[in-house]
Design a protein around this motif. Structure first.
Motif, PDB file in Angstrom:
ATOM      1  N   CYS A 254      23.128  27.478 -31.627  1.00 19.72           N
ATOM      2  CA  CYS A 254      22.120  27.280 -32.677  1.00 19.72           C
ATOM      3  C   CYS A 254      21.209  28.488 -32.873  1.00 19.72           C
ATOM      4  CB  CYS A 254      21.244  26.073 -32.339  1.00 19.72           C
ATOM      5  SG  CYS A 254      22.143  24.526 -32.120  1.00 19.72           S
ATOM      6  N   MET A 255      21.303  29.476 -31.982  1.00 20.98           N
ATOM      7  CA  MET A 255      20.370  30.587 -32.005  1.00 20.98           C
ATOM      8  C   MET A 255      20.578  31.520 -33.198  1.00 20.98           C
ATOM      9  SD  MET A 255      18.315  30.149 -29.574  1.00 20.98           S
ATOM     10  CE  MET A 255      18.464  28.373 -29.404  1.00 20.98           C
ATOM     11  N   PRO A 256      19.495  32.134 -33.684  1.00 24.26           N
ATOM     12  CA  PRO A 256      19.608  33.109 -34.782  1.00 24.26           C
ATOM     13  C   PRO A 256      20.091  34.452 -34.243  1.00 24.26           C
ATOM     14  CG  PRO A 256      17.334  32.946 -34.064  1.00 24.26           C
ATOM     15  CD  PRO A 256      18.100  31.901 -33.282  1.00 24.26           C
ATOM     16  N   PRO A 257      20.454  35.393 -35.122  1.00 24.36           N
ATOM     17  CA  PRO A 257      20.869  36.720 -34.658  1.00 24.36           C
ATOM     18  C   PRO A 257      19.667  37.520 -34.166  1.00 24.36           C
ATOM     19  CG  PRO A 257      20.770  36.660 -37.045  1.00 24.36           C
ATOM     20  CD  PRO A 257      20.535  35.258 -36.579  1.00 24.36           C
ATOM     21  N   PRO A 258      19.885  38.515 -33.307  1.00 22.20           N
ATOM     22  CA  PRO A 258      18.789  39.349 -32.811  1.00 22.20           C
ATOM     23  C   PRO A 258      18.363  40.355 -33.871  1.00 22.20           C
ATOM     24  CG  PRO A 258      20.851  40.151 -31.942  1.00 22.20           C
ATOM     25  CD  PRO A 258      21.182  38.898 -32.717  1.00 22.20           C
TER      26      PRO A 258
ATOM     27  N   ASN B 201      20.600  41.627 -42.711  1.00 20.16           N
ATOM     28  CA  ASN B 201      21.053  40.331 -42.200  1.00 20.16           C
ATOM     29  C   ASN B 201      20.430  39.973 -40.862  1.00 20.16           C
ATOM     30  OD1 ASN B 201      23.268  38.978 -43.942  1.00 20.16           O
ATOM     31  ND2 ASN B 201      23.728  41.158 -44.047  1.00 20.16           N
ATOM     32  N   SER B 202      20.121  40.962 -40.043  1.00 21.10           N
ATOM     33  CA  SER B 202      19.419  40.671 -38.789  1.00 21.10           C
ATOM     34  C   SER B 202      18.032  40.116 -39.086  1.00 21.10           C
ATOM     35  CB  SER B 202      19.318  41.939 -37.937  1.00 21.10           C
ATOM     36  OG  SER B 202      20.582  42.346 -37.480  1.00 21.10           O
ATOM     37  N   ALA B 203      17.344  40.751 -40.027  1.00 18.72           N
ATOM     38  CA  ALA B 203      16.002  40.282 -40.396  1.00 18.72           C
ATOM     39  C   ALA B 203      16.067  38.927 -41.085  1.00 18.72           C
ATOM     40  CB  ALA B 203      15.325  41.313 -41.303  1.00 18.72           C
ATOM     41  N   LEU B 204      17.003  38.784 -42.033  1.00 18.23           N
ATOM     42  CA  LEU B 204      17.144  37.514 -42.765  1.00 18.23           C
ATOM     43  C   LEU B 204      17.511  36.381 -41.823  1.00 18.23           C
ATOM     44  CD1 LEU B 204      17.305  35.888 -45.404  1.00 18.23           C
ATOM     45  CD2 LEU B 204      19.696  36.632 -45.619  1.00 18.23           C
ATOM     46  N   GLY B 205      18.485  36.630 -40.937  1.00 20.28           N
ATOM     47  CA  GLY B 205      18.894  35.597 -39.995  1.00 20.28           C
ATOM     48  C   GLY B 205      17.778  35.172 -39.065  1.00 20.28           C
ATOM     49  N   SER B 206      16.957  36.136 -38.644  1.00 18.41           N
ATOM     50  CA  SER B 206      15.839  35.807 -37.759  1.00 18.41           C
ATOM     51  C   SER B 206      14.797  34.954 -38.470  1.00 18.41           C
ATOM     52  CB  SER B 206      15.196  37.098 -37.235  1.00 18.41           C
ATOM     53  OG  SER B 206      16.118  37.827 -36.449  1.00 18.41           O
ATOM     54  N   PHE B 207      14.516  35.292 -39.730  1.00 19.60           N
ATOM     55  CA  PHE B 207      13.566  34.492 -40.510  1.00 19.60           C
ATOM     56  C   PHE B 207      14.112  33.091 -40.755  1.00 19.60           C
ATOM     57  CE2 PHE B 207      11.673  38.624 -41.841  1.00 19.60           C
ATOM     58  CZ  PHE B 207      10.347  38.330 -41.532  1.00 19.60           C
ATOM     59  N   LEU B 208      15.377  32.990 -41.121  1.00 21.03           N
ATOM     60  CA  LEU B 208      15.984  31.678 -41.348  1.00 21.03           C
ATOM     61  C   LEU B 208      16.031  30.870 -40.060  1.00 21.03           C
ATOM     62  CD1 LEU B 208      19.008  32.580 -43.696  1.00 21.03           C
ATOM     63  CD2 LEU B 208      16.835  31.499 -44.327  1.00 21.03           C
ATOM     64  N   GLY B 209      16.253  31.568 -38.941  1.00 23.39           N
ATOM     65  CA  GLY B 209      16.346  30.892 -37.653  1.00 23.39           C
ATOM     66  C   GLY B 209      15.071  30.174 -37.248  1.00 23.39           C
ATOM     67  N   VAL B 210      13.936  30.648 -37.742  1.00 19.83           N
ATOM     68  CA  VAL B 210      12.666  29.988 -37.433  1.00 19.83           C
ATOM     69  C   VAL B 210      12.708  28.525 -37.867  1.00 19.83           C
ATOM     70  CG1 VAL B 210      10.183  29.965 -37.943  1.00 19.83           C
ATOM     71  CG2 VAL B 210      11.359  32.139 -37.568  1.00 19.83           C
ATOM     72  N   PHE B 211      13.425  28.247 -38.949  1.00 21.38           N
ATOM     73  CA  PHE B 211      13.478  26.895 -39.486  1.00 21.38           C
ATOM     74  C   PHE B 211      14.822  26.205 -39.173  1.00 21.38           C
ATOM     75  CE2 PHE B 211      10.972  29.708 -42.217  1.00 21.38           C
ATOM     76  CZ  PHE B 211       9.740  29.088 -42.156  1.00 21.38           C
ATOM     77  N   ILE B 212      15.917  26.965 -39.275  1.00 18.27           N
ATOM     78  CA  ILE B 212      17.246  26.367 -39.097  1.00 18.27           C
ATOM     79  C   ILE B 212      17.538  26.066 -37.631  1.00 18.27           C
ATOM     80  CG2 ILE B 212      19.733  26.752 -39.361  1.00 18.27           C
ATOM     81  CD1 ILE B 212      19.142  28.371 -41.846  1.00 18.27           C
TER      82      ILE B 212
ATOM     83  N   ALA C 145       6.061  28.264 -36.644  1.00 22.65           N
ATOM     84  CA  ALA C 145       6.775  29.154 -37.562  1.00 22.65           C
ATOM     85  C   ALA C 145       5.897  30.326 -38.006  1.00 22.65           C
ATOM     86  CB  ALA C 145       7.243  28.365 -38.788  1.00 22.65           C
ATOM     87  N   SER C 146       4.607  30.077 -38.207  1.00 19.95           N
ATOM     88  CA  SER C 146       3.720  31.138 -38.677  1.00 19.95           C
ATOM     89  C   SER C 146       3.614  32.276 -37.670  1.00 19.95           C
ATOM     90  CB  SER C 146       2.324  30.571 -38.960  1.00 19.95           C
ATOM     91  OG  SER C 146       1.792  29.955 -37.793  1.00 19.95           O
ATOM     92  N   ALA C 147       3.532  31.947 -36.369  1.00 22.43           N
ATOM     93  CA  ALA C 147       3.430  32.977 -35.335  1.00 22.43           C
ATOM     94  C   ALA C 147       4.708  33.811 -35.256  1.00 22.43           C
ATOM     95  CB  ALA C 147       3.143  32.332 -33.978  1.00 22.43           C
ATOM     96  N   ILE C 148       5.874  33.140 -35.318  1.00 21.11           N
ATOM     97  CA  ILE C 148       7.151  33.856 -35.268  1.00 21.11           C
ATOM     98  C   ILE C 148       7.324  34.697 -36.531  1.00 21.11           C
ATOM     99  CG2 ILE C 148       9.658  33.598 -35.118  1.00 21.11           C
ATOM    100  CD1 ILE C 148       9.229  31.007 -33.609  1.00 21.11           C
ATOM    101  N   PHE C 149       6.926  34.158 -37.668  1.00 22.24           N
ATOM    102  CA  PHE C 149       7.008  34.887 -38.933  1.00 22.24           C
ATOM    103  C   PHE C 149       6.161  36.153 -38.868  1.00 22.24           C
ATOM    104  CE2 PHE C 149       5.723  35.861 -43.266  1.00 22.24           C
ATOM    105  CZ  PHE C 149       6.910  35.750 -43.970  1.00 22.24           C
ATOM    106  N   LEU C 150       4.950  36.051 -38.295  1.00 25.83           N
ATOM    107  CA  LEU C 150       4.064  37.204 -38.166  1.00 25.83           C
ATOM    108  C   LEU C 150       4.669  38.253 -37.233  1.00 25.83           C
ATOM    109  CD1 LEU C 150       1.339  38.529 -38.760  1.00 25.83           C
ATOM    110  CD2 LEU C 150       0.379  37.264 -36.814  1.00 25.83           C
ATOM    111  N   GLN C 151       5.274  37.791 -36.133  1.00 26.45           N
ATOM    112  CA  GLN C 151       5.894  38.712 -35.180  1.00 26.45           C
ATOM    113  C   GLN C 151       7.036  39.497 -35.829  1.00 26.45           C
ATOM    114  OE1 GLN C 151       7.456  36.904 -31.585  1.00 26.45           O
ATOM    115  NE2 GLN C 151       8.979  38.520 -31.386  1.00 26.45           N
ATOM    116  N   LEU C 152       7.899  38.791 -36.573  1.00 30.72           N
ATOM    117  CA  LEU C 152       9.022  39.449 -37.233  1.00 30.72           C
ATOM    118  C   LEU C 152       8.538  40.415 -38.313  1.00 30.72           C
ATOM    119  CD1 LEU C 152      11.489  36.447 -37.570  1.00 30.72           C
ATOM    120  CD2 LEU C 152      11.746  38.423 -36.084  1.00 30.72           C
ATOM    121  N   SER C 153       7.496  40.028 -39.021  1.00 31.61           N
ATOM    122  CA  SER C 153       6.967  40.893 -40.080  1.00 31.61           C
ATOM    123  C   SER C 153       6.412  42.185 -39.505  1.00 31.61           C
ATOM    124  CB  SER C 153       5.871  40.166 -40.867  1.00 31.61           C
ATOM    125  OG  SER C 153       6.382  39.017 -41.492  1.00 31.61           O
TER     126      SER C 153
END
Length: 324
Positions: free
Chosen positions: A89-93, A114-125, A142-150
């Motif tokens: 179930c994990m998102p890509p790195p 795709n690494s960035a997109l997959g990580s963002f989608l993984g927060v929810f999926i 989700a907000s904390a993970i979203f901020l970290q990725l950004s």
């Protein structure tokens, strides 16, 4: 290894230097070295994006679910089987796939997107997939993970592209060794990952079960890479050889830095937390090492394939060559 554990005693502080600074350097370096027109073109490769995301969040969970069903009667502990489900179930790195794609000469721009997109989608999926396949309930920040990725992916990439636009001629004239910088960061990631993986003393599992999981993970990783490589060469997908290289790494890698926090949030207080995390803890260093070992082979295949593209200008004849 004891100095690199992800706690306050590690003087290198990999939970900061690797998780934040290292990842930021990787994408800042990519922003500086990557031609803007290539990144723009990669955004329009819808077929590549659909392939990566569908394989990551649909195909792998389905395949590993079948594997787990087949292993129900095996001596493996139930917690380890649940761990395999979690792994699927994990998102890509956001780092290793990009570095390996770049090292092999693949489509780096597509790997970054795709690494960035997959990580963002993984927060929810990812939490939804975990709840559907394993169970438990929890609220994922989700907000904390979203901020970290950004802050570690999007911002450094944009800054790198801005500096490249401002000093494009100087960068091209001076020929900064971007590849060497990326390789150094990759070595640091590999080393700290290994140290962190094998420093978890709280994990208690039988030696044979652990060895079995390691061997199973290696076989799964190699099998998935071979599957992606074979399918991505199908002519009806319209993918280029450089795209295939990016897909091999992006589709089969799983994120430890995002996966472990999500698992801890969802299964906080669960007695088998340390055991169900083992497949992911093993998968992460294996994907980097196996990918690193395959880089020369994949790079040689890409060079040979690109050379034959000029020898076989006809699409049909070139497609026949790829199938050989």
């Amino acid at each position: 290894m004891q100095y690199l554990r992800t706690n306050t005693r590690g003087f290198l502080k990999p939970e900061v230097t690797v998780k934040y600074i290292g990842v930021s350097i990787i994408f800042f370096n990519s922003g500086l070295s990557l031609k803007t027109e290539k990144l723009t073109a990669a955004l329009c490769q819808v077929n590549v994006h659909l392939f990566v995301q569908c394989f990551t969040f649909i195909v792998i969970p389905f395949l590993l679910h079948i594997v787990v069903l087949l292993l129900q009667t095996s001596p493996l502990e139930a917690h380890l089987l649940d761990g395999l489900r979690l792994l699927s179930c994990m998102p890509p790195p956001v780092s290793s796939a990009v570095l390996l794609t770049k090292a092999a000469g693949g489509n780096e721009a597509a790997a970054i997107f795709n690494s960035a997109l997959g990580s963002f989608l993984g927060v929810f999926i990812t939490p939804a997939l975990i709840l559907a396949t394993v169970g438990s309930t929890a609220h994922v920040p989700a907000s904390a993970i979203f901020l970290q990725l950004s802050s570690t992916v999007v911002l450094p990439l944009i800054l790198g592209q801005m500096l490249r636009a401002a000093y494009k001629r100087k960068l091209e004239r001076n020929r900064i060794p971007f590849g060497a910088i990326g390789s150094i960061v990759l070595l640091v990631v590999i080393y700290t990952t290994f140290c962190d993986t094998f420093s978890h003393r709280e994990i208690h599992v039988e030696e044979m079960s652990l060895v079995s999981v390691v061997m199973l993970v290696i076989v799964l990783q190699a099998g998935l890479m071979m599957l992606v490589f074979a399918v991505s060469k199908c002519s009806f997908l319209g993918l280029q050889p450089a795209d295939t290289v990016a897909l091999v790494f992006c589709c089969t890698h799983k994120s430890l830095t995002l996966g472990i926090p999500i698992i801890k949030i969802i299964f906080g207080g669960y007695d088998g937390l340390s055991v169900i995390s083992i497949p992911l803890l093993v998968y992460h260093p294996v994907q980097i090492l196996l990918g690193g070992l395959l880089v020369p082979t994949v790079k040689a295949w890409l060079i040979t394939t690109e050379r034959f593209r000029y020898m076989y200008p006809s699409r049909q004849r070139f497609a026949q060559f790829l199938q050989v």
